[in-house]
Design a protein around this motif. Sequence first.
Motif, short mmCIF file in Angstrom:
data_model
loop_
_atom_site.label_atom_id
_atom_site.label_comp_id
_atom_site.label_asym_id
_atom_site.label_seq_id
_atom_site.Cartn_x
_atom_site.Cartn_y
_atom_site.Cartn_z
N TYR A 192 0.84 -1.21 0.00
CA TYR A 192 0.00 0.00 0.00
C TYR A 192 0.87 1.25 0.00
O TYR A 192 0.50 2.27 -0.60
N LEU A 193 2.04 1.18 0.65
CA LEU A 193 2.98 2.30 0.61
C LEU A 193 3.47 2.52 -0.82
O LEU A 193 3.59 3.67 -1.28
N ARG A 273 -7.19 -3.36 -5.91
CA ARG A 273 -8.08 -2.32 -6.42
C ARG A 273 -7.38 -0.96 -6.50
O ARG A 273 -7.69 -0.14 -7.37
N TYR A 274 -6.41 -0.75 -5.63
CA TYR A 274 -5.69 0.53 -5.67
C TYR A 274 -4.76 0.60 -6.88
O TYR A 274 -4.57 1.67 -7.47
N PHE A 275 -4.17 -0.54 -7.23
CA PHE A 275 -3.35 -0.58 -8.43
C PHE A 275 -4.22 -0.38 -9.67
O PHE A 275 -3.80 0.26 -10.64
N LYS A 276 -5.44 -0.93 -9.66
CA LYS A 276 -6.36 -0.70 -10.77
C LYS A 276 -6.70 0.78 -10.88
O LYS A 276 -6.82 1.33 -11.99
N ASP A 277 -6.88 1.42 -9.74
CA ASP A 277 -7.18 2.86 -9.76
C ASP A 277 -5.99 3.65 -10.31
O ASP A 277 -6.18 4.65 -11.01
N LEU A 278 -4.76 3.19 -10.02
CA LEU A 278 -3.57 3.85 -10.59
C LEU A 278 -3.55 3.72 -12.10
O LEU A 278 -3.13 4.65 -12.81
N VAL A 279 -3.99 2.58 -12.62
CA VAL A 279 -4.05 2.40 -14.08
C VAL A 279 -5.01 3.42 -14.69
O VAL A 279 -4.71 4.04 -15.72
#
Length: 375
Positions: A192-193, A273-279
Amino acid sequence: MKSKEFLRPDKLLFKGLQSITGIGHDFYTNQKSEAKAKAELTFIGKKKVEKVDTQLYTYSLENYTEDTKFNDFFKLKELDTSENIWLNFHGLHEVPKIEKIGEIYNLERLVIRQILDTTQRPKIEIDDNYLFLNVKSPIKQENNEVIIEHMSFVMGENYLISFQEEKTDHFTSIRNKITEGVGFIRKRSIDYLLVQMLDSILDHYFITIDEINKQASTLEKEILRRPSEETTLALESMKGMAQIIKKALGPFKEVLLNILNEESGLIRKENVRYFKDLVNTASSAIDEIDSTQNKLESLTNIYFAALSQKMNEIMKVLTTVATIFIPLTFVAGIYGMNFDYMPELNLRYGYFGILGVMFIISIIMVIYFRKKKWI
């Protein structure tokens, strides 16, 4: 080790580095050649800080420790494995320090070489024990110029090591969240960091793109008011910057997609889901830079149209003046022939009469041009 690299270094990369950093292509190629000849780990890039500084943060939900002048790397082996560890480097040119980190965390030699090579394009490599990736990040300097910084990350089960070329404010907000215990960083795993860091880098892309758009708006007014060679050079410089940013964003997005596509136990399911949001954020940044490029291309067309209009105005004025003087020159030519039998030459007020005729002809022509809306 699985390895995927996107968009190999090419002429555009070196051209971009030259235009942004002021360093020529030969500077990097010579360094690469020397490194291959020596067959040893070598820093490839420009030294941007005098001394490599290292900061160590260890944290958990209950507490954290901070050491902004951390140098004893062997203490890393003694740290509590139940806490998350963030080790950050400012500067890459002190090779022994980077090598020592590689020894402690069992990093492959190729990974160390890629950390030290600032000409590397964004890429990701996933090992059984760690994840390695590098990206490019824009930095706006005090003189309003924008440079591109090479950044690398190595993430393990409970540690994250970040490598920056120079001291920047990319992660100031993240440090504050750790020290003050706000947000979710201290409540979640180390991946997460990494999400927060990559998100901060993408924010800098948006800030840089917004700065280019502001400069473009100012330049548009200058182009419409007074197109000049300086505006052309500024416009071409901005187009080059936009192109470099786009070339960096594309591989950045591919790196994020690869993180999602690869099966790695280092990425927790709750953080996918946070990595998807970064995409999605990277896609938005690409859309923004595409729009900026279109605007800059439109400004180029406006510049040439304004230049052509300015030239037309000049030619219109010159043509009008020349047309008015054609009949006047004709009259002056007739009375300049000096024949003996020209009765007007003997008139007392002949000179003033001819001047009056020439004046009337000029007035009539100006009125006619205005009626036709030629002037």
